[in-house]
Design a protein around this motif. Sequence first.
Motif, PDB file in Angstrom:
ATOM      1  N   ASN A   1      37.005  31.835  40.038  1.00 47.80           N
ATOM      2  CA  ASN A   1      38.326  31.485  39.539  1.00 47.80           C
ATOM      3  C   ASN A   1      39.323  32.509  40.047  1.00 47.80           C
ATOM      4  O   ASN A   1      39.377  33.633  39.541  1.00 47.80           O
ATOM      5  N   PRO A   2      40.112  32.166  41.074  1.00 45.33           N
ATOM      6  CA  PRO A   2      40.992  33.165  41.681  1.00 45.33           C
ATOM      7  C   PRO A   2      42.097  33.671  40.767  1.00 45.33           C
ATOM      8  O   PRO A   2      42.770  34.615  41.107  1.00 45.33           O
ATOM      9  N   ASP A   3      42.276  33.049  39.608  1.00 40.52           N
ATOM     10  CA  ASP A   3      43.333  33.485  38.698  1.00 40.52           C
ATOM     11  C   ASP A   3      42.786  34.265  37.501  1.00 40.52           C
ATOM     12  O   ASP A   3      43.503  34.541  36.560  1.00 40.52           O
ATOM     13  N   ASP A   4      41.496  34.618  37.543  1.00 42.51           N
ATOM     14  CA  ASP A   4      40.885  35.128  36.329  1.00 42.51           C
ATOM     15  C   ASP A   4      40.073  36.390  36.568  1.00 42.51           C
ATOM     16  O   ASP A   4      39.055  36.604  35.933  1.00 42.51           O
ATOM     17  N   PHE A   5      40.518  37.247  37.512  1.00 42.84           N
ATOM     18  CA  PHE A   5      39.831  38.509  37.728  1.00 42.84           C
ATOM     19  C   PHE A   5      40.685  39.643  37.180  1.00 42.84           C
ATOM     20  O   PHE A   5      41.874  39.752  37.481  1.00 42.84           O
ATOM     21  N   LEU A   6      40.068  40.471  36.382  1.00 42.29           N
ATOM     22  CA  LEU A   6      40.735  41.615  35.769  1.00 42.29           C
ATOM     23  C   LEU A   6      39.913  42.860  36.053  1.00 42.29           C
ATOM     24  O   LEU A   6      38.700  42.873  35.854  1.00 42.29           O
TER      25      LEU A   6
ATOM     26  N   GLY B   1      33.027  50.696  30.711  1.00 38.58           N
ATOM     27  CA  GLY B   1      31.923  49.826  31.057  1.00 38.58           C
ATOM     28  C   GLY B   1      32.267  48.362  31.107  1.00 38.58           C
ATOM     29  O   GLY B   1      31.399  47.524  31.370  1.00 38.58           O
ATOM     30  N   VAL B   2      33.532  48.009  30.871  1.00 36.05           N
ATOM     31  CA  VAL B   2      33.967  46.613  30.888  1.00 36.05           C
ATOM     32  C   VAL B   2      35.042  46.456  31.965  1.00 36.05           C
ATOM     33  O   VAL B   2      36.088  47.125  31.911  1.00 36.05           O
ATOM     34  N   ASN B   3      34.768  45.618  32.935  1.00 37.91           N
ATOM     35  CA  ASN B   3      35.714  45.339  34.026  1.00 37.91           C
ATOM     36  C   ASN B   3      36.134  46.596  34.785  1.00 37.91           C
ATOM     37  O   ASN B   3      37.263  46.694  35.280  1.00 37.91           O
ATOM     38  N   ASP B   4      35.226  47.574  34.877  1.00 37.38           N
ATOM     39  CA  ASP B   4      35.569  48.790  35.610  1.00 37.38           C
ATOM     40  C   ASP B   4      35.641  48.554  37.111  1.00 37.38           C
ATOM     41  O   ASP B   4      36.244  49.350  37.836  1.00 37.38           O
ATOM     42  N   ALA B   5      35.026  47.473  37.582  1.00 34.46           N
ATOM     43  CA  ALA B   5      35.040  47.131  39.007  1.00 34.46           C
ATOM     44  C   ALA B   5      35.292  45.640  39.153  1.00 34.46           C
ATOM     45  O   ALA B   5      35.164  44.870  38.188  1.00 34.46           O
ATOM     46  N   LEU B   6      35.686  45.248  40.354  1.00 30.88           N
ATOM     47  CA  LEU B   6      35.837  43.832  40.662  1.00 30.88           C
ATOM     48  C   LEU B   6      34.453  43.256  40.905  1.00 30.88           C
ATOM     49  O   LEU B   6      33.818  43.517  41.943  1.00 30.88           O
ATOM     50  N   ILE B   7      33.967  42.488  39.959  1.00 31.31           N
ATOM     51  CA  ILE B   7      32.612  41.939  40.027  1.00 31.31           C
ATOM     52  C   ILE B   7      32.699  40.447  40.328  1.00 31.31           C
ATOM     53  O   ILE B   7      33.257  39.674  39.543  1.00 31.31           O
ATOM     54  N   ILE B   8      32.159  40.057  41.459  1.00 27.37           N
ATOM     55  CA  ILE B   8      32.127  38.652  41.873  1.00 27.37           C
ATOM     56  C   ILE B   8      30.665  38.266  42.003  1.00 27.37           C
ATOM     57  O   ILE B   8      30.011  38.572  43.015  1.00 27.37           O
TER      58      ILE B   8
ATOM     59  N   SER C   1      48.923  49.877  38.932  1.00 29.95           N
ATOM     60  CA  SER C   1      48.663  48.648  38.180  1.00 29.95           C
ATOM     61  C   SER C   1      49.517  47.519  38.734  1.00 29.95           C
ATOM     62  O   SER C   1      50.639  47.735  39.197  1.00 29.95           O
ATOM     63  N   GLY C   2      48.980  46.311  38.697  1.00 27.85           N
ATOM     64  CA  GLY C   2      49.744  45.168  39.169  1.00 27.85           C
ATOM     65  C   GLY C   2      48.853  44.081  39.727  1.00 27.85           C
ATOM     66  O   GLY C   2      47.621  44.135  39.640  1.00 27.85           O
ATOM     67  N   VAL C   3      49.504  43.073  40.313  1.00 28.90           N
ATOM     68  CA  VAL C   3      48.803  41.921  40.864  1.00 28.90           C
ATOM     69  C   VAL C   3      48.463  42.182  42.328  1.00 28.90           C
ATOM     70  O   VAL C   3      49.294  42.669  43.105  1.00 28.90           O
ATOM     71  N   TYR C   4      47.245  41.852  42.706  1.00 30.41           N
ATOM     72  CA  TYR C   4      46.768  41.978  44.082  1.00 30.41           C
ATOM     73  C   TYR C   4      46.174  40.644  44.532  1.00 30.41           C
ATOM     74  O   TYR C   4      45.747  39.828  43.697  1.00 30.41           O
ATOM     75  N   PHE C   5      46.165  40.455  45.819  1.00 33.08           N
ATOM     76  CA  PHE C   5      45.671  39.205  46.418  1.00 33.08           C
ATOM     77  C   PHE C   5      44.421  39.521  47.233  1.00 33.08           C
ATOM     78  O   PHE C   5      44.379  40.513  47.958  1.00 33.08           O
TER      79      PHE C   5
ATOM     80  N   ASN D   1      28.993  29.749  54.325  1.00 32.08           N
ATOM     81  CA  ASN D   1      30.088  29.122  55.065  1.00 32.08           C
ATOM     82  C   ASN D   1      31.254  28.763  54.132  1.00 32.08           C
ATOM     83  O   ASN D   1      31.840  27.689  54.232  1.00 32.08           O
ATOM     84  N   LEU D   2      31.581  29.682  53.225  1.00 29.29           N
ATOM     85  CA  LEU D   2      32.657  29.444  52.274  1.00 29.29           C
ATOM     86  C   LEU D   2      33.654  30.589  52.332  1.00 29.29           C
ATOM     87  O   LEU D   2      33.296  31.737  52.623  1.00 29.29           O
ATOM     88  N   SER D   3      34.903  30.256  52.048  1.00 29.96           N
ATOM     89  CA  SER D   3      35.953  31.263  52.006  1.00 29.96           C
ATOM     90  C   SER D   3      36.851  30.979  50.814  1.00 29.96           C
ATOM     91  O   SER D   3      37.153  29.816  50.526  1.00 29.96           O
ATOM     92  N   PHE D   4      37.251  32.038  50.110  1.00 23.81           N
ATOM     93  CA  PHE D   4      38.086  31.893  48.925  1.00 23.81           C
ATOM     94  C   PHE D   4      39.256  32.861  48.986  1.00 23.81           C
ATOM     95  O   PHE D   4      39.163  33.932  49.589  1.00 23.81           O
ATOM     96  N   GLN D   5      40.349  32.465  48.361  1.00 24.83           N
ATOM     97  CA  GLN D   5      41.494  33.349  48.193  1.00 24.83           C
ATOM     98  C   GLN D   5      41.919  33.303  46.735  1.00 24.83           C
ATOM     99  O   GLN D   5      41.773  32.278  46.085  1.00 24.83           O
ATOM    100  N   GLY D   6      42.446  34.402  46.250  1.00 25.22           N
ATOM    101  CA  GLY D   6      42.907  34.398  44.867  1.00 25.22           C
ATOM    102  C   GLY D   6      43.569  35.715  44.500  1.00 25.22           C
ATOM    103  O   GLY D   6      43.823  36.568  45.350  1.00 25.22           O
ATOM    104  N   PHE D   7      43.822  35.880  43.204  1.00 29.28           N
ATOM    105  CA  PHE D   7      44.515  37.059  42.700  1.00 29.28           C
ATOM    106  C   PHE D   7      43.595  37.861  41.769  1.00 29.28           C
ATOM    107  O   PHE D   7      42.636  37.322  41.180  1.00 29.28           O
ATOM    108  N   LEU D   8      43.875  39.133  41.657  1.00 28.91           N
ATOM    109  CA  LEU D   8      43.251  39.963  40.635  1.00 28.91           C
ATOM    110  C   LEU D   8      44.346  40.833  40.033  1.00 28.91           C
ATOM    111  O   LEU D   8      45.353  41.125  40.689  1.00 28.91           O
TER     112      LEU D   8
END
Length: 387
Positions: free
Chosen positions: A294-299, A306-313, A363-367, A376-383
């Motif tokens: 979900n490209p709109d739901d990364f925090l 220990g919670v959301n300390d890294a970008l976990i995909i 702090s702020g929005v990143y792409f 063979n997949l590619s995704f774009q989104g925000f965090l």
Amino acid sequence: MKKTLFILSCLITISASAQTTALYNSGNMQIHDEGQIGFHTNLINDGSFDENLGLAGFYGEFPLNVSGAFAATFFDLEISNSNFVNLSTALNSRNNTNFIMGDFVTNRSQTDTYLNFLQNATSNGSGDFSKVDGYAAASNQQNFTFPVGDTEQLRPLVMNSTAVNVFAKCAYFFEDPNSPSAFPSSFNTSIKLNSIDAISTVEFWRLEGSVPSFIQISWNDQSNISALVPDIAQLGIVGWQKSTNQWVSLGGTDGIGDLSQGFISSASFIPDEYEIITFGNSFEEDSEITELINPDDFLVTPNGDGVNDALIIPETDLSPNNSIQIFDRYGLKVFEMNNYTNEFTGFATTNNFVISKDKGLASGVYFYILTLDDMNLSFQGFLYLAR
């Protein structure tokens, strides 16, 4: 009373079929406030012509040409020519461009020639009979509608960016991307991610810009969308990605309209990372995979709790061969890594000019752009990074 300068027929032609004279500016001309100049002959601009006010119009029944060593800059610009105005050099508009009749034409093989809309400049009246047949550009604008098309039709592209574009440029091509006329190589529609079923061989757009942007493009009867999809619910926007030399999905919203006409919007992407853009048809079998991200739901909150300390995909576990790029709201790349396994904790890895790099990103929005090579997949989104 408005002062008007007309370049009359005595300066225009020697015969009815060919123009052999031109207005030559070596730097000693200027249009003052509320002044008007009507070009019925060619313009050769070899000097400063950029402090103009008033209106400059291109009129008549014969093709006109704008050339010279420097780009002329007009305040208000107008075209009412039953043929066209060919731009052999760039032309700038500071306020408004009024399309009445005829096209501004640029050579698509010469990408440094364009009609450029400067900061806050707008246009009105563009349509099938009056537009930019070639490249239109926008300088220092965040949101802009490029009034582009080909000889017969207006095919605009709407761009809404996350920040102001220093410079962006667009052209429309009514031709097969497999055999483009103005590019040194082709864009094989069979080289694509598995998530893409089919790609239009009718038309495409070239959009240049360094800022993450959402775009909207439309289709009409000539787009032949019915040959691409049986239902517009399956329609999407795709782009030829420069880094992988293949077609990938640009995501976005469902199309609005029917198979004869309508429009569709993309997700956010960086135009400069794609050669061209057109319509595509996606396989439904990949929908379960794409919905996992979900490209709109990364925090990311790197505070050590220990919670959301890294970008976990989690999906990167399914594709060890992957790559990720992260950009700030201005389009500056701040993080890049191959074979990503949740290493992003709010610190930059690039050598770009990042303020207080050792203290972490602000702090702020990143792409982000994530490519899962094994799938063979590619995704774009925000965090969103919150400290």
